[in-house]
Design a protein around this motif. Structure first.
Motif, PDB file in Angstrom:
ATOM      1  N   ALA A 167       0.827  -1.214   0.000  1.00  0.00           N
ATOM      2  CA  ALA A 167       0.000   0.000   0.000  1.00  0.00           C
ATOM      3  C   ALA A 167       0.859   1.260   0.000  1.00  0.00           C
ATOM      4  CB  ALA A 167      -0.929   0.001   1.210  1.00  0.00           C
ATOM      5  N   LEU A 168       2.090   1.163   0.515  1.00  0.00           N
ATOM      6  CA  LEU A 168       2.988   2.317   0.598  1.00  0.00           C
ATOM      7  C   LEU A 168       3.990   2.365  -0.559  1.00  0.00           C
ATOM      8  CD1 LEU A 168       3.700   2.102   4.423  1.00  0.00           C
ATOM      9  CD2 LEU A 168       2.190   3.721   3.257  1.00  0.00           C
ATOM     10  N   ARG A 169       3.829   1.467  -1.504  1.00  0.00           N
ATOM     11  CA  ARG A 169       4.763   1.334  -2.634  1.00  0.00           C
ATOM     12  C   ARG A 169       4.961   2.654  -3.371  1.00  0.00           C
ATOM     13  NH1 ARG A 169       3.769  -3.663  -6.021  1.00  0.00           N
ATOM     14  NH2 ARG A 169       5.180  -4.464  -4.471  1.00  0.00           N
ATOM     15  N   GLY A 170       6.197   2.892  -3.781  1.00  0.00           N
ATOM     16  CA  GLY A 170       6.505   4.063  -4.588  1.00  0.00           C
ATOM     17  C   GLY A 170       7.112   5.220  -3.829  1.00  0.00           C
ATOM     18  N   CYS A 171       7.089   5.194  -2.520  1.00  0.00           N
ATOM     19  CA  CYS A 171       7.678   6.281  -1.740  1.00  0.00           C
ATOM     20  C   CYS A 171       9.168   6.007  -1.560  1.00  0.00           C
ATOM     21  CB  CYS A 171       7.002   6.390  -0.370  1.00  0.00           C
ATOM     22  SG  CYS A 171       7.736   7.682   0.679  1.00  0.00           S
ATOM     23  N   PRO A 172      10.039   6.920  -1.967  1.00  0.00           N
ATOM     24  CA  PRO A 172      11.485   6.679  -1.859  1.00  0.00           C
ATOM     25  C   PRO A 172      11.997   6.649  -0.416  1.00  0.00           C
ATOM     26  CG  PRO A 172      11.066   8.916  -2.592  1.00  0.00           C
ATOM     27  CD  PRO A 172       9.737   8.217  -2.561  1.00  0.00           C
ATOM     28  N   TYR A 173      11.169   6.981   0.545  1.00  0.00           N
ATOM     29  CA  TYR A 173      11.584   7.003   1.948  1.00  0.00           C
ATOM     30  C   TYR A 173      11.119   5.768   2.718  1.00  0.00           C
ATOM     31  CZ  TYR A 173      12.409  11.777   0.549  1.00  0.00           C
ATOM     32  OH  TYR A 173      12.851  12.887  -0.115  1.00  0.00           O
ATOM     33  N   ILE A 174      10.526   4.824   2.002  1.00  0.00           N
ATOM     34  CA  ILE A 174      10.028   3.589   2.615  1.00  0.00           C
ATOM     35  C   ILE A 174      10.581   2.407   1.825  1.00  0.00           C
ATOM     36  CG2 ILE A 174       7.951   2.235   3.120  1.00  0.00           C
ATOM     37  CD1 ILE A 174       6.492   4.931   3.467  1.00  0.00           C
ATOM     38  N   VAL A 175      11.048   1.403   2.553  1.00  0.00           N
ATOM     39  CA  VAL A 175      11.594   0.199   1.921  1.00  0.00           C
ATOM     40  C   VAL A 175      10.530  -0.423   1.020  1.00  0.00           C
ATOM     41  CG1 VAL A 175      12.360  -2.160   2.399  1.00  0.00           C
ATOM     42  CG2 VAL A 175      13.261  -0.278   3.744  1.00  0.00           C
ATOM     43  N   GLN A 176      10.943  -0.825  -0.169  1.00  0.00           N
ATOM     44  CA  GLN A 176      10.018  -1.382  -1.146  1.00  0.00           C
ATOM     45  C   GLN A 176       9.870  -2.890  -0.981  1.00  0.00           C
ATOM     46  OE1 GLN A 176       8.333   0.879  -3.467  1.00  0.00           O
ATOM     47  NE2 GLN A 176       9.152   2.011  -1.724  1.00  0.00           N
ATOM     48  N   CYS A 177       8.660  -3.362  -1.221  1.00  0.00           N
ATOM     49  CA  CYS A 177       8.360  -4.788  -1.182  1.00  0.00           C
ATOM     50  C   CYS A 177       8.263  -5.282  -2.626  1.00  0.00           C
ATOM     51  CB  CYS A 177       7.042  -5.027  -0.443  1.00  0.00           C
ATOM     52  SG  CYS A 177       6.590  -6.759  -0.329  1.00  0.00           S
ATOM     53  N   PHE A 178       8.991  -6.371  -2.931  1.00  0.00           N
ATOM     54  CA  PHE A 178       9.017  -6.906  -4.299  1.00  0.00           C
ATOM     55  C   PHE A 178       8.086  -8.087  -4.494  1.00  0.00           C
ATOM     56  CE2 PHE A 178      13.515  -5.261  -3.878  1.00  0.00           C
ATOM     57  CZ  PHE A 178      13.258  -4.079  -4.545  1.00  0.00           C
ATOM     58  N   GLY A 179       7.533  -8.600  -3.413  1.00  0.00           N
ATOM     59  CA  GLY A 179       6.619  -9.731  -3.544  1.00  0.00           C
ATOM     60  C   GLY A 179       6.790 -10.702  -2.398  1.00  0.00           C
ATOM     61  N   GLU A 180       6.211 -11.871  -2.585  1.00  0.00           N
ATOM     62  CA  GLU A 180       6.256 -12.890  -1.553  1.00  0.00           C
ATOM     63  C   GLU A 180       6.526 -14.246  -2.200  1.00  0.00           C
ATOM     64  OE1 GLU A 180       1.435 -13.534  -1.430  1.00  0.00           O
ATOM     65  OE2 GLU A 180       2.392 -12.487   0.218  1.00  0.00           O
ATOM     66  N   ASP A 181       6.876 -15.195  -1.367  1.00  0.00           N
ATOM     67  CA  ASP A 181       7.249 -16.513  -1.838  1.00  0.00           C
ATOM     68  C   ASP A 181       7.013 -17.486  -0.692  1.00  0.00           C
ATOM     69  OD1 ASP A 181       8.577 -18.515  -3.445  1.00  0.00           O
ATOM     70  OD2 ASP A 181      10.387 -18.178  -2.265  1.00  0.00           O
ATOM     71  N   THR A 182       6.710 -18.707  -0.994  1.00  0.00           N
ATOM     72  CA  THR A 182       6.693 -19.754   0.022  1.00  0.00           C
ATOM     73  C   THR A 182       7.693 -20.815  -0.394  1.00  0.00           C
ATOM     74  OG1 THR A 182       4.843 -20.859  -1.052  1.00  0.00           O
ATOM     75  CG2 THR A 182       4.314 -19.381   0.773  1.00  0.00           C
ATOM     76  N   SER A 183       8.291 -21.438   0.590  1.00  0.00           N
ATOM     77  CA  SER A 183       9.279 -22.467   0.320  1.00  0.00           C
ATOM     78  C   SER A 183       9.194 -23.528   1.399  1.00  0.00           C
ATOM     79  CB  SER A 183      10.686 -21.853   0.284  1.00  0.00           C
ATOM     80  OG  SER A 183      10.989 -21.211   1.513  1.00  0.00           O
ATOM     81  N   VAL A 184       9.861 -24.643   1.157  1.00  0.00           N
ATOM     82  CA  VAL A 184       9.973 -25.695   2.156  1.00  0.00           C
ATOM     83  C   VAL A 184      11.443 -25.764   2.541  1.00  0.00           C
ATOM     84  CG1 VAL A 184       9.674 -28.150   2.658  1.00  0.00           C
ATOM     85  CG2 VAL A 184       8.008 -26.953   1.212  1.00  0.00           C
ATOM     86  N   GLU A 185      11.707 -25.536   3.825  1.00  0.00           N
ATOM     87  CA  GLU A 185      13.075 -25.540   4.329  1.00  0.00           C
ATOM     88  C   GLU A 185      13.156 -26.446   5.540  1.00  0.00           C
ATOM     89  OE1 GLU A 185      14.193 -21.413   4.892  1.00  0.00           O
ATOM     90  OE2 GLU A 185      13.224 -20.875   3.005  1.00  0.00           O
ATOM     91  N   HIS A 186      14.038 -27.413   5.480  1.00  0.00           N
ATOM     92  CA  HIS A 186      14.198 -28.391   6.561  1.00  0.00           C
ATOM     93  C   HIS A 186      12.867 -29.072   6.880  1.00  0.00           C
ATOM     94  CE1 HIS A 186      18.150 -26.622   7.044  1.00  0.00           C
ATOM     95  NE2 HIS A 186      17.578 -25.446   7.230  1.00  0.00           N
TER      96      HIS A 186
END
Length: 144
Positions: free
Chosen positions: A55-74
């Motif tokens: 929702a905050l995407r595009g503001c240069p003063y806020i860390v950007q989110c590139f997406g999400e992922d699920t994985s199986v680890e251990h």
């Protein structure tokens, strides 16, 4: 978007943060990003964080989110939030790394950027409830 994690940056109440890169990229010099991970069954807070960052995407003063992922680890299902990597670490680590105090012009520089980010958050009808130096990420000049 499958990712490969290769260095732990730290952990917090909602998960562990790693440095990662796309698994599909054969090059070891491909761009890196931060991967915030938690067990799938306890990922609700991290999922909310992802929705807020989107929702905050595009503001240069806020860390950007590139997406999400699920994985199986251990043998366990893991939820991964893919974020912009801040090579400067946190403001807290920057403050602690200094033998003396931070110069006044640096304080004003960081304060200005924080206020611009907070203004963007507030204009979206949101409030940051845990604003502290450990949660403020630092980018070298020229990186945003």
């Amino acid at each position: 978007m499958a990712c490969q994690k290769f260095q732990t940056l730290g952990s917090g109440s909602y998960g562990t943060v790693f440095v990662g890169r796309l698994s599909s990229s054969p090059s070891t010099d491909s761009p890196v990003f931060a991967v915030k991970s938690s067990k799938l069954e306890s990922s609700s807070s991290l999922r909310v964080e992802g929705r807020i960052l989107n929702a905050l995407r595009g503001c240069p003063y806020i860390v950007q989110c590139f997406g999400e992922d699920t994985s199986v680890e251990h043998g366990k299902a893991v939820y991964n939030l893919l974020l912009e990597y801040a090579p400067g670490g946190s403001l807290d680590s920057l403050i602690k790394s200094r033998t003396g105090s931070i110069l006044e012009f640096e304080v004003s520089f960081y304060a200005y950027q924080l206020l611009k980010g907070i203004l963007h958050v507030h204009r979206r009808g949101l409030v940051h409830c845990d604003l502290k130096p450990a949660n403020v990420l630092v980018f070298p000049c020229g990186f945003g």
